[in-house]
Design a protein around this motif. Structure first.
Motif, PDB file in Angstrom:
ATOM      1  N   PRO A   1       0.822  -1.210   0.000  1.00  0.00           N
ATOM      2  CA  PRO A   1       0.000   0.000   0.000  1.00  0.00           C
ATOM      3  C   PRO A   1       0.858   1.263   0.000  1.00  0.00           C
ATOM      4  CG  PRO A   1       0.111  -0.906   2.201  1.00  0.00           C
ATOM      5  CD  PRO A   1       0.821  -1.892   1.315  1.00  0.00           C
ATOM      6  N   ILE A   2       0.294   2.381  -0.448  1.00  0.00           N
ATOM      7  CA  ILE A   2       1.053   3.628  -0.558  1.00  0.00           C
ATOM      8  C   ILE A   2       1.279   4.208   0.844  1.00  0.00           C
ATOM      9  CG2 ILE A   2       1.131   5.919  -1.581  1.00  0.00           C
ATOM     10  CD1 ILE A   2       1.116   3.656  -3.621  1.00  0.00           C
ATOM     11  N   THR A   3       2.533   4.327   1.225  1.00  0.00           N
ATOM     12  CA  THR A   3       2.871   4.945   2.510  1.00  0.00           C
ATOM     13  C   THR A   3       3.643   6.255   2.312  1.00  0.00           C
ATOM     14  OG1 THR A   3       4.883   3.569   2.591  1.00  0.00           O
ATOM     15  CG2 THR A   3       2.909   2.728   3.720  1.00  0.00           C
ATOM     16  N   ASP A   4       4.429   6.302   1.237  1.00  0.00           N
ATOM     17  CA  ASP A   4       5.171   7.522   0.900  1.00  0.00           C
ATOM     18  C   ASP A   4       4.772   7.893  -0.522  1.00  0.00           C
ATOM     19  OD1 ASP A   4       6.980   9.471   0.144  1.00  0.00           O
ATOM     20  OD2 ASP A   4       8.656   8.578   1.211  1.00  0.00           O
ATOM     21  N   LEU A   5       3.797   8.803  -0.659  1.00  0.00           N
ATOM     22  CA  LEU A   5       3.229   9.121  -1.963  1.00  0.00           C
ATOM     23  C   LEU A   5       4.283   9.639  -2.937  1.00  0.00           C
ATOM     24  CD1 LEU A   5       0.863   9.491  -3.884  1.00  0.00           C
ATOM     25  CD2 LEU A   5       0.387  11.698  -2.783  1.00  0.00           C
TER      26      LEU A   5
ATOM     27  N   LYS B   1      -4.499  -8.556 -18.816  1.00  0.00           N
ATOM     28  CA  LYS B   1      -4.180  -8.942 -17.442  1.00  0.00           C
ATOM     29  C   LYS B   1      -2.977  -8.180 -16.921  1.00  0.00           C
ATOM     30  CE  LYS B   1      -3.140 -12.930 -14.508  1.00  0.00           C
ATOM     31  NZ  LYS B   1      -2.964 -14.390 -14.439  1.00  0.00           N
ATOM     32  N   VAL B   2      -1.898  -8.146 -17.709  1.00  0.00           N
ATOM     33  CA  VAL B   2      -0.684  -7.500 -17.219  1.00  0.00           C
ATOM     34  C   VAL B   2      -0.872  -5.982 -17.149  1.00  0.00           C
ATOM     35  CG1 VAL B   2       0.464  -7.233 -19.469  1.00  0.00           C
ATOM     36  CG2 VAL B   2       1.832  -7.497 -17.374  1.00  0.00           C
ATOM     37  N   GLU B   3      -1.583  -5.413 -18.155  1.00  0.00           N
ATOM     38  CA  GLU B   3      -1.853  -3.971 -18.091  1.00  0.00           C
ATOM     39  C   GLU B   3      -2.781  -3.649 -16.921  1.00  0.00           C
ATOM     40  OE1 GLU B   3      -3.319  -2.675 -21.841  1.00  0.00           O
ATOM     41  OE2 GLU B   3      -1.335  -2.591 -22.765  1.00  0.00           O
ATOM     42  N   GLY B   4      -3.718  -4.545 -16.665  1.00  0.00           N
ATOM     43  CA  GLY B   4      -4.629  -4.338 -15.538  1.00  0.00           C
ATOM     44  C   GLY B   4      -3.884  -4.255 -14.221  1.00  0.00           C
ATOM     45  N   ARG B   5      -2.840  -5.044 -14.066  1.00  0.00           N
ATOM     46  CA  ARG B   5      -2.044  -4.988 -12.830  1.00  0.00           C
ATOM     47  C   ARG B   5      -1.390  -3.610 -12.667  1.00  0.00           C
ATOM     48  NH1 ARG B   5       1.865 -10.068 -13.041  1.00  0.00           N
ATOM     49  NH2 ARG B   5       2.528  -9.166 -11.022  1.00  0.00           N
ATOM     50  N   MET B   6      -0.853  -3.111 -13.782  1.00  0.00           N
ATOM     51  CA  MET B   6      -0.236  -1.778 -13.723  1.00  0.00           C
ATOM     52  C   MET B   6      -1.282  -0.689 -13.470  1.00  0.00           C
ATOM     53  SD  MET B   6       3.085  -1.571 -14.005  1.00  0.00           S
ATOM     54  CE  MET B   6       3.489  -0.027 -14.797  1.00  0.00           C
ATOM     55  N   HIS B   7      -2.430  -0.824 -14.143  1.00  0.00           N
ATOM     56  CA  HIS B   7      -3.483   0.182 -13.969  1.00  0.00           C
ATOM     57  C   HIS B   7      -3.972   0.206 -12.527  1.00  0.00           C
ATOM     58  CE1 HIS B   7      -4.521   0.049 -18.542  1.00  0.00           C
ATOM     59  NE2 HIS B   7      -3.491   0.840 -18.271  1.00  0.00           N
ATOM     60  N   ALA B   8      -4.011  -0.962 -11.886  1.00  0.00           N
ATOM     61  CA  ALA B   8      -4.461  -1.020 -10.489  1.00  0.00           C
ATOM     62  C   ALA B   8      -3.517  -0.215  -9.592  1.00  0.00           C
ATOM     63  CB  ALA B   8      -4.549  -2.464 -10.016  1.00  0.00           C
ATOM     64  N   VAL B   9      -2.208  -0.346  -9.840  1.00  0.00           N
ATOM     65  CA  VAL B   9      -1.237   0.421  -9.057  1.00  0.00           C
ATOM     66  C   VAL B   9      -1.376   1.908  -9.361  1.00  0.00           C
ATOM     67  CG1 VAL B   9       1.207   0.795  -8.579  1.00  0.00           C
ATOM     68  CG2 VAL B   9       0.356  -1.528  -8.986  1.00  0.00           C
ATOM     69  N   GLU B  10      -1.567   2.230 -10.662  1.00  0.00           N
ATOM     70  CA  GLU B  10      -1.710   3.624 -11.053  1.00  0.00           C
ATOM     71  C   GLU B  10      -2.946   4.254 -10.403  1.00  0.00           C
ATOM     72  OE1 GLU B  10      -1.607   6.289 -15.170  1.00  0.00           O
ATOM     73  OE2 GLU B  10      -2.221   4.178 -15.237  1.00  0.00           O
ATOM     74  N   ARG B  11      -4.044   3.493 -10.371  1.00  0.00           N
ATOM     75  CA  ARG B  11      -5.262   4.006  -9.734  1.00  0.00           C
ATOM     76  C   ARG B  11      -5.045   4.228  -8.235  1.00  0.00           C
ATOM     77  NH1 ARG B  11      -7.873   0.285 -13.156  1.00  0.00           N
ATOM     78  NH2 ARG B  11      -8.003  -1.229 -11.460  1.00  0.00           N
ATOM     79  N   ALA B  12      -4.299   3.326  -7.595  1.00  0.00           N
ATOM     80  CA  ALA B  12      -4.034   3.477  -6.166  1.00  0.00           C
ATOM     81  C   ALA B  12      -3.247   4.764  -5.899  1.00  0.00           C
ATOM     82  CB  ALA B  12      -3.279   2.263  -5.639  1.00  0.00           C
ATOM     83  N   ILE B  13      -2.273   5.055  -6.778  1.00  0.00           N
ATOM     84  CA  ILE B  13      -1.481   6.279  -6.618  1.00  0.00           C
ATOM     85  C   ILE B  13      -2.362   7.507  -6.841  1.00  0.00           C
ATOM     86  CG2 ILE B  13       0.394   7.641  -7.620  1.00  0.00           C
ATOM     87  CD1 ILE B  13       1.873   5.003  -8.125  1.00  0.00           C
ATOM     88  N   GLN B  14      -3.233   7.430  -7.874  1.00  0.00           N
ATOM     89  CA  GLN B  14      -4.137   8.547  -8.132  1.00  0.00           C
ATOM     90  C   GLN B  14      -5.074   8.790  -6.962  1.00  0.00           C
ATOM     91  OE1 GLN B  14      -5.969   7.346 -11.808  1.00  0.00           O
ATOM     92  NE2 GLN B  14      -4.350   8.187 -13.084  1.00  0.00           N
ATOM     93  N   GLU B  15      -5.585   7.706  -6.400  1.00  0.00           N
ATOM     94  CA  GLU B  15      -6.476   7.867  -5.243  1.00  0.00           C
ATOM     95  C   GLU B  15      -5.733   8.459  -4.051  1.00  0.00           C
ATOM     96  OE1 GLU B  15      -8.021   3.993  -4.619  1.00  0.00           O
ATOM     97  OE2 GLU B  15      -9.378   4.031  -6.358  1.00  0.00           O
ATOM     98  N   ALA B  16      -4.474   8.050  -3.856  1.00  0.00           N
ATOM     99  CA  ALA B  16      -3.674   8.613  -2.772  1.00  0.00           C
ATOM    100  C   ALA B  16      -3.422  10.106  -3.005  1.00  0.00           C
ATOM    101  CB  ALA B  16      -2.352   7.861  -2.656  1.00  0.00           C
ATOM    102  N   GLU B  17      -3.194  10.473  -4.295  1.00  0.00           N
ATOM    103  CA  GLU B  17      -2.990  11.888  -4.622  1.00  0.00           C
ATOM    104  C   GLU B  17      -4.261  12.695  -4.322  1.00  0.00           C
ATOM    105  OE1 GLU B  17      -1.862  11.547  -8.699  1.00  0.00           O
ATOM    106  OE2 GLU B  17       0.280  11.582  -8.278  1.00  0.00           O
ATOM    107  N   GLU B  18      -5.411  12.133  -4.713  1.00  0.00           N
ATOM    108  CA  GLU B  18      -6.663  12.836  -4.457  1.00  0.00           C
ATOM    109  C   GLU B  18      -6.906  12.975  -2.956  1.00  0.00           C
ATOM    110  OE1 GLU B  18      -9.599  10.617  -6.514  1.00  0.00           O
ATOM    111  OE2 GLU B  18      -8.931  11.210  -8.516  1.00  0.00           O
ATOM    112  N   SER B  19      -6.602  11.917  -2.211  1.00  0.00           N
ATOM    113  CA  SER B  19      -6.782  11.962  -0.756  1.00  0.00           C
ATOM    114  C   SER B  19      -5.863  13.006  -0.140  1.00  0.00           C
ATOM    115  CB  SER B  19      -6.513  10.582  -0.157  1.00  0.00           C
ATOM    116  OG  SER B  19      -6.596  10.618   1.240  1.00  0.00           O
TER     117      SER B  19
END
Length: 409
Positions: free
Chosen positions: A291-295, A322-340
Motif C-alpha cells: 500500500p502507498i505509505t510515501d506518496l 491482465k498485465v496492463e490491468g495490474r499496472m493500472h491497479a497500481v496507477e489508480r491506487a497512486i491517483q487515489e492517494a494523490e486525491e486523498s
C-alpha cells in the motif's frame, strides 16, 4: 350580637368585616346564630387564602403566562374587593399587589430571555449566511452542494427573528445558494459542451482508425496509430455512454491492424513473449509499492517503472489485459492517494472546517458561562434548559473536531 377580630354580626343579622377603610358590609345572615354566620364567611375567606396561595405557587413554579396570571389576579381582587368574606382582606390585597410585582418581574425576565435567544439566533443565521456566501464561490461542486443543503437544515431548526431581519438574512442566504447553483449549472453545461466536442473528435479518430485497420503498410500505419492515440488522449473524455463504445471501436481497429502485422511477423512472437515476462516483472515491482505509505516516493518509483514499461514494446494480445490491468491497479491506487492528499491539504476546506469549529467552540464556551451564571443566581430551570442546549452544541462541536482531524489538525 357576635364578633371576632375581623368581623361582627349585629342584631339585624347583618355581617360586617373590618378593613383599614372601616367596616364593610359582608352580607345578611338569617339562617342561624351569629357564630354560624361568622364561621360561614370565615370559610369563604379561607377559600380566598387557598386560591391566592395556589396562584402564587403557579406564578413561581410554572410557565404561566403574564396575561393569564394577571387575569387570575384581577379575578381574585374582585372577590376580595367585594367584601363577601370575613378575615384580613387588607393582607390579601397586599399579597395580590406583591404577586403583581412578581408577574411584572417574570414578564421582564422572559422578555430579556427572548431578546437573548433572538440575538443568538441572529448571530447563528448571520454565520450561516456568511458561510453560504463563501460556498457560493467554491468549485468543489459536490462538497459545497452537500454543505449548502446541510446549512438549509440548520437554518430551519433556528427560531425566526423579526420579519424584516429574517427576510433580509434569508434573501442573502437564498441568493448565495442561487449563485452557487447557477455557477454549477454553467460549469456542467460547459463540461457537457467539452464532452460533446470530445465525442465529435473521437468519432473522427475512430473512423480513420477503422479505415487504417486493413493496411499492410506496417511502419507508417503503426506510426499513424500512435499519432491517433495521442490525439485521442488530448481530446479529453466524451460522455460516459459514448466513451466506452468509441474506445472499444478505436482499440478494436488497432487490434485488427496489429494482429495482422503480428501474423506477418511471426518471428516477433518470441520477442513479445519475452516482453510479457519483462512487463510481468515490472508489474510485480509496481505492486510492491502498495500500500502507498510515501506518496512522493511511490509516484517517482512508478514513473521510472512506467518508463521502462513503455520502452519494452508489445506483448501477446491475449495476455495484455491482465498485465496492463495490474499496472493500472497500481496507477489508480497512486491517483487515489494523490486525491486523498489533495483533499487533506486543501486550505479552503481546512479553513472552513477550522472556522466552523471555532464558531461552535465559542458557542459552547458561551453556554457554559451562562449556565454558571444561572446556577449562581439560583435559576435552576434556566440552567437545565441551557445544559440541554449545551449537549446539542457539544455534539456538533465533537463532530466538527472529528472532521478537522481528517485534515491532519
Amino acid at each position: 350580637m357576635s364578633s371576632d377580630p375581623w368581623g361582627r354580626v349585629d342584631e339585624t343579622g347583618t355581617v360586617y368585616v373590618r378593613t383599614a377603610d372601616g367596616e364593610k358590609v359582608v352580607g345578611s345572615w338569617q339562617a342561624g346564630s351569629p357564630d354560624e354566620a361568622l364561621a360561614y364567611f370565615e370559610r369563604k375567606y379561607e377559600g380566598l387564602v387557598v386560591e391566592i396561595g395556589l396562584l402564587e405557587k403557579r406564578v413561581r413554579t410554572t410557565d404561566l403566562s403574564s396575561k393569564d396570571a394577571m387575569a387570575a389576579i384581577d379575578h381574585l381582587r374582585e372577590q376580595v374587593d367585594a367584601h363577601h368574606a370575613v378575615g384580613d382582606l387588607d393582607a390579601l390585597r397586599v399579597r395580590l399587589d406583591k404577586l403583581v410585582e412578581l408577574v411584572d418581574k417574570r414578564r421582564e425576565e422572559r422578555k430579556a430571555q427572548r431578546a437573548r435567544q433572538s440575538e443568538e439566533a441572529r448571530q447563528a443565521k448571520e454565520a450561516l449566511v456568511t458561510e453560504a456566501e463563501e460556498l457560493a464561490q467554491s468549485d468543489q461542486w459536490r462538497a459545497a452542494g452537500e454543505r449548502l443543503r446541510a446549512l438549509v437544515d440548520t437554518w430551519k431548526g433556528l427560531p425566526r427573528l423579526d420579519r424584516k431581519s429574517d427576510d433580509e438574512l434569508w434573501h442573502r442566504f437564498s441568493h448565495a445558494r442561487s449563485a452557487f447553483s447557477k455557477r454549477r449549472k454553467q460549469h456542467f453545461a460547459q463540461l457537457d459542451a467539452q464532452r460533446e466536442e470530445a465525442r465529435r473528435i473521437k468519432e473522427q479518430l475512430v473512423a480513420e482508425a477503422e479505415a487504417l485497420s486493413g493496411s499492410t503498410d506496417w511502419g507508417p500505419t503503426a506510426a499513424r496509430y500512435r499519432d491517433l492515440m495521442a490525439q485521442w488522449k488530448a481530446a479529453g473524455r466524451a460522455q460516459r455512454e459514448h466513451e466506452d463504445e468509441l474506445w472499444n471501436r478505436f482499440r478494436g481497429a488497432q487490434d485488427v491492424f496489429f494482429a495482422a502485422r503480428s501474423s506477418v511477423f511471426a518471428e516477433r512472437d518470441a520477442e513479445q513473449a519475452e516482453n510479457l515476462k519483462l512487463k510481468e516483472e515490472l508489474a510485480g515491482e509496481a505492486e510492491k509499492l502498495l500500500p502507498i505509505t510515501d506518496l512522493k516516493a511511490a509516484r517517482a518509483a512508478f514513473r521510472q517503472i512506467n518508463e521502462r514499461w513503455e520502452a519494452i514494446g508489445h506483448v501477446p494480445r491475449d495476455a495484455r489485459p491482465k498485465v496492463e490491468g495490474r499496472m493500472h491497479a497500481v496507477e489508480r491506487a497512486i491517483q487515489e492517494a494523490e486525491e486523498s492528499e489533495w483533499r487533506r491539504t486543501n486550505p479552503e476546506a481546512r479553513a472552513r472546517a477550522e472556522g466552523l469549529t471555532g464558531q461552535l467552540q465559542a458557542a459552547v464556551d458561551k453556554l457554559k458561562g451562562q449556565i454558571e451564571q444561572a446556577r449562581a443566581q439560583g435559576n435552576s430551570a434556566r440552567a437545565e434548559k441551557l445544559e440541554r442546549e449545551l449537549e446539542g452544541r457539544q455534539a456538533l462541536l465533537d463532530q466538527a473536531l472529528k472532521g478537522l482531524q481528517e485534515f491532519g489538525g
